[in-house]
Enzyme design. Structure first.
Site, PDB file in Angstrom:
ATOM      1  N   ASP A 112      51.515  41.012  47.805  1.00  0.00           N
ATOM      2  CA  ASP A 112      52.707  40.360  48.351  1.00  0.00           C
ATOM      3  C   ASP A 112      52.298  38.984  48.870  1.00  0.00           C
ATOM      4  OD1 ASP A 112      54.864  39.470  49.850  1.00  0.00           O
ATOM      5  OD2 ASP A 112      55.124  41.347  50.952  1.00  0.00           O
ATOM      6  N   HIS A 131      37.493  38.384  30.768  1.00  0.00           N
ATOM      7  CA  HIS A 131      36.932  39.709  31.041  1.00  0.00           C
ATOM      8  C   HIS A 131      35.400  39.701  31.017  1.00  0.00           C
ATOM      9  CE1 HIS A 131      36.842  43.915  31.605  1.00  0.00           C
ATOM     10  NE2 HIS A 131      37.790  44.302  30.774  1.00  0.00           N
TER      11      HIS A 131
END
Length: 448
Positions: free
Chosen positions: A391, A167
């Site tokens: 996807d 992060h």
């Protein structure tokens, strides 16, 4: 206590590690360095940011190879994820990539007795831990660990992708930009459609020296090295509350039922936020004089001056806080809380951002991941992120979740609902007693 241990053992999946490899960009890029900036540095003492995506499919080996091949291509542009943290001679943090580094860690594993349905029923994160790398690992450890670690786990009827992102080098917008580009490559695209904007110093160029020693003991953060809650900390529970389009519309129309000349209409985010803030405050049974803080980690790409592109790669977020007394919040209709949230967000312009950065640079404070305020509700992630569009060529994910890292009492993740549209999934971590009350709150659940 013994029952709790047995219960936890029953919840484990017995995932078996099969292999560990590393993936680098497909072509040599030479040495590249980029200074971390003021927007990045407060997150050095947070934990790696974990995401879980679960896919249907039985051709596990083929899926893994396709993912690795696509990763090698996408890393040519997103090479910082294949690098390491470092410091220059002045003690200023930077992210460095070189062709002789090890790259992104990719682990394959198997939990072949487990089906997707077993994981979709999981409310908490106990089962997810075995499917994720870097539980309880601080971003500071990116000095000697990969900045992205991926675990691909074979299920009876699918694949779990567990990811841990450092992060200190990127926020949610950058995370899902990378994921989207990687998926498009795996689905047949020849190259990255929107390259990351890597010039962080265009957003802020102050060199800040940080003197940090590695953590002496993760116990200080209330977790053990593997992310388990330690003695003396409240027992947390996680749960996903799924709000349909019609429920979101009802929440929004209720908050906007009494329009005011002095206020803009409340957005979906502001309406849902006050709905959650009210409900969590009720569930905690705070005293009327107790303060409660609402915190949102807001994207500042369009707020800074000059504005940065959406493709800016890094952290370009700041925590925006608003506070009131619990009794005041609950004595008023929901538009009271919504107005507080709207006011705090609208006021957070480039001047406020610069003032916050200047103040921090004069006296750098490294936040712990749970420093979001007293009795807080802190919102991370965003339903704007098209997480169900990721996807890789075998269909949309069955679910998208956050891991156990960086969770604390009051942490909320918002995700678009799987069905798309305006539905929103609200993933909440709360102290166990408060969660029990929240689960029975018909007003919050939008039940008659």
């Amino acid at each position: 206590m013994a029952d709790e241990v047995v219960k936890q053992q029953e919840q484990t999946l017995k995932a078996k590690i099969l292999s560990t490899t590393h993936v680098m960009p497909n072509k040599p890029l030479g040495r590249k360095e980029c200074q971390l900036v003021t927007f990045d540095l407060p997150y050095v003492a947070f934990y790696y940011n974990q995401k879980v995506l679960i896919y249907k499919g039985v051709e596990f080996e083929d899926m893994v190879e396709k993912l690795k091949d696509g990763l090698g291509i996408v890393l040519e542009e997103f090479h910082q994820l294949a690098g390491k943290l470092d410091k220059d001679d002045d003690g200023v943090f930077k992210v460095v990539y070189d062709d002789d580094m090890e790259g992104v860690e990719v682990v394959t594993a198997a939990a072949e007795g487990t089906e997707i349905a077993d994981l979709l029923d999981e409310e908490g994160t106990t089962k997810l831990k075995e499917l994720l790398p870097y539980n309880g690992i601080l971003n500071l450890e990116g000095l000697h660990r990969p900045l992205l670690a991926i675990q691909l786990t074979k299920l009876k009827d699918g694949l779990v992708m567990g990811l841990a992102f450092n992060h200190a080098i990127l926020d949610g917008t950058s995370t899902w930009h990378f994921m989207s580009e990687w998926a498009q490559i795996c689905s047949g695209a020849n190259s990255v459609s929107v390259p990351p904007f890597l010039e962080r110093t265009k957003a802020r160029n102050t060199r800040v020296k940080l003197i940090l020693s590695p953590p002496t003991d993760a116990q200080e953060n209330g977790t053990s090295a593997n992310g388990d809650v330690t003695k003396g900390e409240p027992q947390l529970r996680e749960k996903i509350f799924r709000f349909s389009e019609s429920a979101i519309d009802q929440i929004k129309s209720k908050v906007n039922a009494n329009p005011s000349d002095s206020l803009k209409p409340f957005s979906t985010f502001q309406s849902l936020s006050t709905h959650v803030w009210h409900a969590v405050t009720r569930a905690r049974q705070l005293k009327p004089e107790d303060y409660t803080v609402f915190t949102v980690f807001a994207d500042c790409r369009k707020r800074v001056d000059p504005p940065m592109p959406e493709s800016y790669f890094g952290n370009l977020i700041q925590a925006i806080f608003t506070v009131t007394a619990a009794g005041l919040l609950l004595a008023h209709p929901p538009e009271f809380g919504a107005a507080l949230i709207q006011g705090a967000i609208d006021a957070h312009n480039s001047k406020v951002i610069n003032a916050r950065n200047t103040e921090w640079e004069s006296n750098p404070k490294i936040f712990q991941y749970k420093d979001a305020g007293v009795n807080c509700v802190a919102v991370g992630s965003s339903p704007r992120f098209k997480v169900y569009d990721v996807d890789f060529g075998w269909g949309k994910p069955e679910t998208v979740r956050s891991g156990s890292n960086n969770r604390f009492d009051g942490m909320v993740y918002l995700y678009q609902a799987k069905g798309g549209g305006r539905g929103i999934d609200v993933e909440i971590s709360l102290e166990a007693n408060a969660m029990e009350k929240l689960e029975k709150d018909k007003e919050f659940l939008m039940e008659p």
